[in-house]
Design an enzyme around this catalytic site. Structure first.
Site, PDB file in Angstrom:
ATOM      1  N   TYR A   1       0.771  -1.247   0.156  1.00 14.63           N
ATOM      2  CA  TYR A   1      -0.582   0.352  -0.285  1.00 14.63           C
ATOM      3  C   TYR A   1       0.587   1.684  -0.273  1.00 14.63           C
ATOM      4  O   TYR A   1       0.842   2.269  -0.610  1.00 14.63           O
ATOM      5  CB  TYR A   1      -0.607   0.009   1.428  1.00 14.63           C
TER       6      TYR A   1
ATOM      7  N   PHE B   1      -7.728  21.565 -23.768  1.00 11.14           N
ATOM      8  CA  PHE B   1      -8.038  19.876 -24.078  1.00 11.14           C
ATOM      9  C   PHE B   1      -9.416  19.696 -23.209  1.00 11.14           C
ATOM     10  O   PHE B   1      -9.240  20.624 -22.297  1.00 11.14           O
ATOM     11  CB  PHE B   1      -7.573  19.001 -23.438  1.00 11.14           C
ATOM     12  N   THR B   2     -10.293  18.953 -23.407  1.00 11.69           N
ATOM     13  CA  THR B   2     -11.548  18.908 -22.479  1.00 11.69           C
ATOM     14  C   THR B   2     -11.966  18.662 -21.083  1.00 11.69           C
ATOM     15  O   THR B   2     -12.421  19.812 -20.524  1.00 11.69           O
ATOM     16  CB  THR B   2     -12.848  17.995 -22.716  1.00 11.69           C
TER      17      THR B   2
ATOM     18  N   ASP C   1       1.397  20.180 -20.486  1.00 10.29           N
ATOM     19  CA  ASP C   1       0.324  19.389 -20.283  1.00 10.29           C
ATOM     20  C   ASP C   1       1.070  18.178 -21.310  1.00 10.29           C
ATOM     21  O   ASP C   1       1.274  18.281 -22.545  1.00 10.29           O
ATOM     22  CB  ASP C   1      -0.895  19.426 -21.049  1.00 10.29           C
TER      23      ASP C   1
ATOM     24  N   LYS D   1      -1.311   7.618 -23.093  1.00  8.91           N
ATOM     25  CA  LYS D   1      -0.683   8.069 -24.363  1.00  8.91           C
ATOM     26  C   LYS D   1       0.880   7.787 -24.583  1.00  8.91           C
ATOM     27  O   LYS D   1       1.160   6.795 -24.704  1.00  8.91           O
ATOM     28  CB  LYS D   1      -0.895   9.403 -24.960  1.00  8.91           C
TER      29      LYS D   1
ATOM     30  N   ARG E   1     -14.341  16.064 -32.513  1.00  9.74           N
ATOM     31  CA  ARG E   1     -13.397  16.962 -31.967  1.00  9.74           C
ATOM     32  C   ARG E   1     -14.208  18.246 -32.905  1.00  9.74           C
ATOM     33  O   ARG E   1     -14.093  18.731 -33.828  1.00  9.74           O
ATOM     34  CB  ARG E   1     -12.170  16.525 -32.115  1.00  9.74           C
TER      35      ARG E   1
ATOM     36  N   PHE F   1     -19.149  15.390 -25.218  1.00  4.87           N
ATOM     37  CA  PHE F   1     -19.314  14.437 -26.295  1.00  4.87           C
ATOM     38  C   PHE F   1     -19.651  12.576 -25.309  1.00  4.87           C
ATOM     39  O   PHE F   1     -19.558  12.191 -26.397  1.00  4.87           O
ATOM     40  CB  PHE F   1     -18.227  14.601 -27.247  1.00  4.87           C
TER      41      PHE F   1
HETATM   42  N1  F0G Z   1      -4.399  16.264 -22.278  1.00  5.38           N
HETATM   43  C1  F0G Z   1      -4.869  16.149 -23.569  1.00  5.38           C
HETATM   44  C2  F0G Z   1      -4.235  16.722 -24.699  1.00  5.38           C
HETATM   45  C3  F0G Z   1      -5.723  14.881 -24.101  1.00  5.38           C
HETATM   46  O1  F0G Z   1      -5.292  14.265 -24.916  1.00  5.38           O
HETATM   47  C4  F0G Z   1      -5.862  13.822 -22.915  1.00  5.38           C
HETATM   48  C5  F0G Z   1      -6.214  12.559 -22.702  1.00  5.38           C
HETATM   49  C6  F0G Z   1      -5.685  14.244 -21.636  1.00  5.38           C
HETATM   50  C7  F0G Z   1      -4.798  15.605 -20.752  1.00  5.38           C
HETATM   51  C8  F0G Z   1      -6.503  13.831 -20.023  1.00  5.38           C
HETATM   52  O2  F0G Z   1      -5.792  12.468 -20.297  1.00  5.38           O
HETATM   53  O3  F0G Z   1      -7.217  10.851 -20.341  1.00  5.38           O
HETATM   54  O4  F0G Z   1      -5.444   9.906 -19.425  1.00  5.38           O
HETATM   55  O5  F0G Z   1      -7.357  11.354 -18.226  1.00  5.38           O
HETATM   56  N2  F0G Z   1      -7.297  12.353 -24.355  1.00  5.38           N
HETATM   57  C9  F0G Z   1      -8.097  11.446 -24.479  1.00  5.38           C
HETATM   58  C10 F0G Z   1      -8.492  11.414 -25.994  1.00  5.38           C
HETATM   59  C11 F0G Z   1      -9.184  11.235 -23.937  1.00  5.38           C
HETATM   60  O6  F0G Z   1      -8.813  10.794 -26.773  1.00  5.38           O
HETATM   61  O7  F0G Z   1      -7.659  12.322 -26.251  1.00  5.38           O
HETATM   62  P1  F0G Z   1      -6.528  11.222 -19.562  1.00  5.38           P
END
Ligand code: F0G
Length: 481
Positions: free
Chosen positions: A81, A133-134, A224, A267, A391, A458
């Site tokens: 842990y 980014f979303t 990021d 990624k 997108r 989305f």
């Molecule tokens: N920043 C970027 C530029 C991203 O593309 C993503 C995730 C995140 C942050 C968040 O990371 O998913 O590990 O919580 N992008 C995915 C995509 C969901 O399909 O582009 P996460």
């Protein structure tokens, strides 16, 4: 499916610097099944079952094929842990490759974004970002910040052939600092690369200039770093003076321009789950670690199994291998060239992780409030079994102040290439499907919401076609595979 008419104009695909040791069967799905499936999914490709998809280009997130060394790393999991040895390994690798002192694992990238936003943002602050980014923006806004876009204008133009379309517009940043005051800007958030702009990179010269400008005003910079290795490769290839420098060194130089980073390990770090927050400031780390206990887990696991941390540490070492990253980015570029060869409009230049179809150019007869990118993603799936992602205006959401749709200039379908997963043949099939659909584009109609979620709509949104279309009704007469 017929071959591309102009296929001879496309250069040969790059050769994979790996061989395949394990395979996962995939199954072609009939057009009849696809029509039924997209209806069941309410025309939202997020709501399809993976088994209903033939070639899955929804995302490059968590979809990488791990290497034999990463699979071996899983067996080294220390599931204590507290104080797992895998945490110390991850910390050591992040220190070595990124150069940040403090490392806080999180369940994925958005976990790190959440901690950073909560620790640094006070209500009423403004956070400048190079496009949005979303999840990043949602966390900043949730913590009470206003989002400000400081990306260069070229980023919003799908046809602008700029080598570093992710760059920060320094004049815009400076004007913003003057307007809101440096004390109301907790940090500048710079994505390397910029996903929503098409996977576009930021140059080192630009990162250095951002560092210099923010230093003068005492403002922090957080990267990021989700696709930082792809960004480093673009610098190596495009920025004068870096052609002979290893990606690993370039990455360190990028990180040296920042106070820390958030990372989605799903990624570039080549794992199926995981992420981290890294920084040099002990106080910031301590506050984030205290918050992590509530939201992620104890700071030496952050919501991950020990084995996941070990696999991520190994993935980080692999992502900066020059042969690997060159193939990765060149494979995406080749795919883009194959799509564009038939005249299909795409975002240029092709970015690091995906080919983005320009849905406005593809479907000029569908107005933006009928969600052309969403309709195009649904039609591409029905036509070919290839799954992409909207997108555009659906992803952009509503403006919290006015309640109106935000209308981004980029209305795109993302065809995202998972790392080390598909061959050139798979991608060639997807490119041909785009070309065939383009020839029949007038048969695709727009969409409207039948259910609109309040945030990140989305993911869970439901839709229906606004008119009859052979791509969306089972009485289809259109030809397809
Ligand atoms: N920043 C970027 C530029 C991203 O593309 C993503 C995730 C995140 C942050 C968040 O990371 O998913 O590990 O919580 N992008 C995915 C995509 C969901 O399909 O582009 P996460």
């Amino acid at each position: 499916m017929s071959r591309l008419p102009t296929e001879s104009a496309v250069p040969p695909p790059p050769t994979e610097p790996y061989r395949i040791k394990m395979v996962e069967p995939i199954r072609p799905v009939s057009r009849q099944e696809r029509l039924a499936a997209i209806g069941r999914a309410h025309y939202n490709t997020f709501k399809l079952r993976s088994d209903e998809v033939f070639i899955d280009l929804l995302t490059d997130s968590g979809t990488s094929a791990m290497s034999d060394r990463q699979w071996s790393a899983l067996m080294l999991g220390d599931e204590a842990y507290a104080g797992s040895r895998n945490f110390y390994r991850l910390e050591e690798v992040v220190r070595e490759i990124y150069g940040f002192r403090y490392v806080l694992p999180t369940h994925q990238g958005r976990g790190a974004e959440h901690l950073l936003s909560q620790v640094l943002i006070r209500p009423g602050d403004t956070v400048p970002n190079n496009m949005y980014f979303t999840t990043t923006r949602a966390h900043q806004e949730r913590a009470g910040a206003a989002f400000a876009d400081i990306i260069v204008d070229e980023a919003h133009d799908p046809a602008a052939d700029h080598p570093f379309k992710g760059n920060v517009d320094l004049n815009r940043l400076e004007a913003l600092i003057r307007r809101v005051g440096p004390e109301r800007i907790p940090y500048v958030s710079v994505a390397v690369t910029v996903n929503m702009a098409g996977g576009q990179p930021v140059s080192l010269a630009n990162l250095r200039a951002v560092r210099e400008l923010t230093r003068r005003h005492g403002i922090k910079v957080f990267l990021d770093a989700t696709r930082c290795a792809e960004n480093a490769y673009f610098i190596q290839q495009r920025e004068p003076g870096y052609r002979n420098r290893p990606v690993r060194e370039i990455l360190r130089e990028m990180m040296a321009c920042a106070d820390g980073c958030t990372m989605s390990g799903k990624k570039d770090a080549l794992v199926n789950i995981g992420g981290f927050l890294a920084c040099n400031d002990e106080t910031l780390y301590q506050k984030a670690a205290d918050l992590a206990v509530l939201f992620e887990g104890f700071p030496t696991y952050g919501g991950l199994a020990g084995r996941d941390m070990e696999a991520m540490a190994q993935g980080i070492l692999e992502m900066v291998d020059d042969a690997y990253i060159a193939h990765r980015v060149e494979q995406v570029r080749w795919f883009g060239a194959a799509v564009a060869a038939s005249g299909v409009p795409i975002v240029r230049p092709v970015g690091g992780h995906a080919v983005f179809l320009d849905a406005r150019g593809f479907l000029p007869h569908v107005p933006q409030d009928e969600f052309p990118a969403l309709a195009l993603a649904a039609a591409l799936y029905v036509h070919s079994g290839v799954r992409g992602m909207e997108r555009g205006v659906v992803s952009a959401g509503r403006d919290p102040a006015t309640g109106k749709h935000r209308y981004p200039r980029l209305e795109l379908v993302r065809l995202t290439v998972p790392r080390r997963v598909y061959t050139a043949d798979h991608l060639g099939l997807a490119a041909r499907a785009c070309a065939e659909l383009y020839r029949d584009r007038e048969a695709i109609c727009g969409m409207r919401f039948t259910y609109e979620p309040e945030t990140l709509r989305f993911f869970n949104g439901r839709f229906e076609p606004v008119a009859e279309s052979p791509y969306f009704t089972t009485a289809s007469s259109a030809a397809g595979p």
